[in-house]
Design a protein around this motif. Structure first.
Motif, PDB file in Angstrom:
ATOM      1  N   ASP A   6       0.835  -1.204   0.000  1.00 47.39           N
ATOM      2  CA  ASP A   6       0.000   0.000   0.000  1.00 47.39           C
ATOM      3  C   ASP A   6       0.869   1.253   0.000  1.00 47.39           C
ATOM      4  O   ASP A   6       0.606   2.215  -0.744  1.00 47.39           O
ATOM      5  CB  ASP A   6      -0.920  -0.014   1.216  1.00 47.39           C
ATOM      6  CG  ASP A   6      -1.853   1.186   1.250  1.00 47.39           C
ATOM      7  OD1 ASP A   6      -2.334   1.595   0.174  1.00 47.39           O
ATOM      8  OD2 ASP A   6      -2.093   1.731   2.342  1.00 47.39           O
ATOM      9  N   GLU A   7       1.919   1.275   0.812  1.00 48.39           N
ATOM     10  CA  GLU A   7       2.805   2.440   0.859  1.00 48.39           C
ATOM     11  C   GLU A   7       3.532   2.636  -0.466  1.00 48.39           C
ATOM     12  O   GLU A   7       3.671   3.761  -0.958  1.00 48.39           O
ATOM     13  CB  GLU A   7       3.823   2.283   1.999  1.00 48.39           C
ATOM     14  CG  GLU A   7       4.893   3.365   2.067  1.00 48.39           C
ATOM     15  CD  GLU A   7       4.330   4.766   2.232  1.00 48.39           C
ATOM     16  OE1 GLU A   7       5.014   5.738   1.839  1.00 48.39           O
ATOM     17  OE2 GLU A   7       3.195   4.907   2.753  1.00 48.39           O
ATOM     18  N   ARG A  16       1.348   4.256  -2.999  1.00 45.36           N
ATOM     19  CA  ARG A  16       1.264   5.712  -2.814  1.00 45.36           C
ATOM     20  C   ARG A  16       2.458   6.414  -3.462  1.00 45.36           C
ATOM     21  O   ARG A  16       2.319   7.421  -4.168  1.00 45.36           O
ATOM     22  CB  ARG A  16       1.198   6.055  -1.331  1.00 45.36           C
ATOM     23  CG  ARG A  16       1.006   7.557  -1.039  1.00 45.36           C
ATOM     24  CD  ARG A  16       1.181   7.861   0.431  1.00 45.36           C
ATOM     25  NE  ARG A  16       2.553   7.642   0.866  1.00 45.36           N
ATOM     26  CZ  ARG A  16       3.550   8.508   0.651  1.00 45.36           C
ATOM     27  NH1 ARG A  16       3.335   9.627  -0.021  1.00 45.36           N
ATOM     28  NH2 ARG A  16       4.772   8.228   1.080  1.00 45.36           N
ATOM     29  N   GLN A  17       3.645   5.875  -3.245  1.00 47.40           N
ATOM     30  CA  GLN A  17       4.845   6.513  -3.771  1.00 47.40           C
ATOM     31  C   GLN A  17       4.938   6.390  -5.291  1.00 47.40           C
ATOM     32  O   GLN A  17       5.288   7.352  -5.980  1.00 47.40           O
ATOM     33  CB  GLN A  17       6.085   5.901  -3.109  1.00 47.40           C
ATOM     34  CG  GLN A  17       6.159   6.169  -1.603  1.00 47.40           C
ATOM     35  CD  GLN A  17       7.381   5.550  -0.952  1.00 47.40           C
ATOM     36  OE1 GLN A  17       8.446   5.462  -1.556  1.00 47.40           O
ATOM     37  NE2 GLN A  17       7.235   5.108   0.293  1.00 47.40           N
ATOM     38  N   GLU A  61       2.457   6.043  -7.384  1.00 44.91           N
ATOM     39  CA  GLU A  61       1.419   6.900  -7.989  1.00 44.91           C
ATOM     40  C   GLU A  61       1.886   8.347  -8.042  1.00 44.91           C
ATOM     41  O   GLU A  61       1.620   9.059  -9.022  1.00 44.91           O
ATOM     42  CB  GLU A  61       0.130   6.772  -7.173  1.00 44.91           C
ATOM     43  CG  GLU A  61      -1.114   7.320  -7.861  1.00 44.91           C
ATOM     44  CD  GLU A  61      -1.242   8.838  -7.727  1.00 44.91           C
ATOM     45  OE1 GLU A  61      -1.832   9.464  -8.629  1.00 44.91           O
ATOM     46  OE2 GLU A  61      -0.744   9.376  -6.720  1.00 44.91           O
ATOM     47  N   GLN A  62       2.596   8.793  -7.022  1.00 42.56           N
ATOM     48  CA  GLN A  62       3.075  10.174  -6.986  1.00 42.56           C
ATOM     49  C   GLN A  62       4.036  10.457  -8.137  1.00 42.56           C
ATOM     50  O   GLN A  62       4.027  11.553  -8.703  1.00 42.56           O
ATOM     51  CB  GLN A  62       3.774  10.428  -5.648  1.00 42.56           C
ATOM     52  CG  GLN A  62       4.295  11.844  -5.479  1.00 42.56           C
ATOM     53  CD  GLN A  62       4.969  12.048  -4.129  1.00 42.56           C
ATOM     54  OE1 GLN A  62       4.945  11.166  -3.265  1.00 42.56           O
ATOM     55  NE2 GLN A  62       5.584  13.210  -3.949  1.00 42.56           N
ATOM     56  N   HIS A  96      -3.794   3.334  -3.473  1.00 42.18           N
ATOM     57  CA  HIS A  96      -3.486   4.618  -4.113  1.00 42.18           C
ATOM     58  C   HIS A  96      -3.295   4.494  -5.619  1.00 42.18           C
ATOM     59  O   HIS A  96      -3.551   5.442  -6.354  1.00 42.18           O
ATOM     60  CB  HIS A  96      -2.229   5.217  -3.481  1.00 42.18           C
ATOM     61  CG  HIS A  96      -2.339   5.389  -1.998  1.00 42.18           C
ATOM     62  ND1 HIS A  96      -2.967   6.478  -1.415  1.00 42.18           N
ATOM     63  CD2 HIS A  96      -1.930   4.607  -0.969  1.00 42.18           C
ATOM     64  CE1 HIS A  96      -2.919   6.360  -0.096  1.00 42.18           C
ATOM     65  NE2 HIS A  96      -2.306   5.230   0.200  1.00 42.18           N
TER      66      HIS A  96
END
Length: 241
Positions: free
Chosen positions: A144-145, A148-149, A151-152, A186
């Motif tokens: 999950d983390e 997020r990264q 996707e950024q 994300h």
């Protein structure tokens, strides 16, 4: 008020009829009759309005409610759900990498993998973070983390099962990868299946391992033993060039 009970001239049965002397004595009966008629009209009007829903019994309202819920759910998922990482225009594969294919500094090997719906060459997944996942990983928070990264920085995220020890069948490992992909809130984590387990052996995966791939297919870095507090911002920024 007169009672008429005389025999009928035509031989019909005798009927006891009360004929009022004053028509005003019928007012109560007339009012009651009109009230009953209004009730019947209201019932008929309600039946006409409700007939589209009740024509097929209770099934129609249930189906209509389910369709409404599905429509609302789809809208919410589209607006607030994880977004697929947009792919860049095709970049040429590096023609003079610093190392041989399958090594850090070299391009990804040329074998094929299966992604949802079709077959692709492994090197065509670039730029990407390819996660090599050991059996029984229990690494949902880390995935999950990383979603997020990635996707950024608009980098694709792929999951590949580590099947070097053959403890799991291809079907079981694929099922585990799909379940793990659902932890990515994300961005979409895509499951890639190998015909034979080669990626983990090639890059000597240890625990949850990330293979970071540039836009030209060159492997920038291999990061083993990933944990939920992982930070790959610097490496992901490099992958964009």
């Amino acid at each position: 008020m007169r009672h008429s009970g005389d025999p009928d001239d035509y031989g019909l049965p005798r009927i006891d009829i009360v004929v009022p002397d004053d028509a005003r004595e019928l007012d109560r009966d007339i009012l009651a009759y009109r009230r009953e008629e209004r009730r019947h009209r209201r019932r008929r009007r309600w039946r006409r309005l409700a007939s589209p829903l009740t024509r097929y019994g209770l099934a129609a309202p249930i189906i209509a409610g389910a369709l409404l819920i599905a429509l609302l759910s789809g809208t919410l998922i589209t607006v607030f759900g994880p977004k697929p990482t947009p792919r860049r225009p095709g970049q040429p594969v590096a023609d003079r990498p610093m190392a041989r294919p399958g090594q850090i500094g070299g391009v990804l090997p040329g074998w094929q993998v299966t992604v949802p719906g079709h077959r692709k060459r492994l090197i065509d997944l670039r730029p990407a973070v390819i996660l090599i996942v050991p059996p029984g990983c229990r690494c949902e928070a880390t995935v999950d983390e990383l979603s997020r990264q990635t996707e950024q920085y608009r980098i694709a995220l792929y999951l590949v099962a580590d099947r070097r020890d053959n403890r799991q069948s291809a079907e079981d490992s694929a099922k585990e990868m799909r379940k793990l992909a659902g932890a990515a809130r994300h961005a979409v984590a895509i499951v890639a299946q190998e015909d034979t387990p080669q990626l983990a052996k090639t890059y000597q995966a240890a625990g949850l391992t990330a293979v970071l791939v540039h836009t030209d297919g060159v492997v920038d870095e291999v990061v083993p033993s990933l944990r939920p507090d992982v930070h790959l911002d610097k490496q992901l920024n490099r992958l964009q060039t």
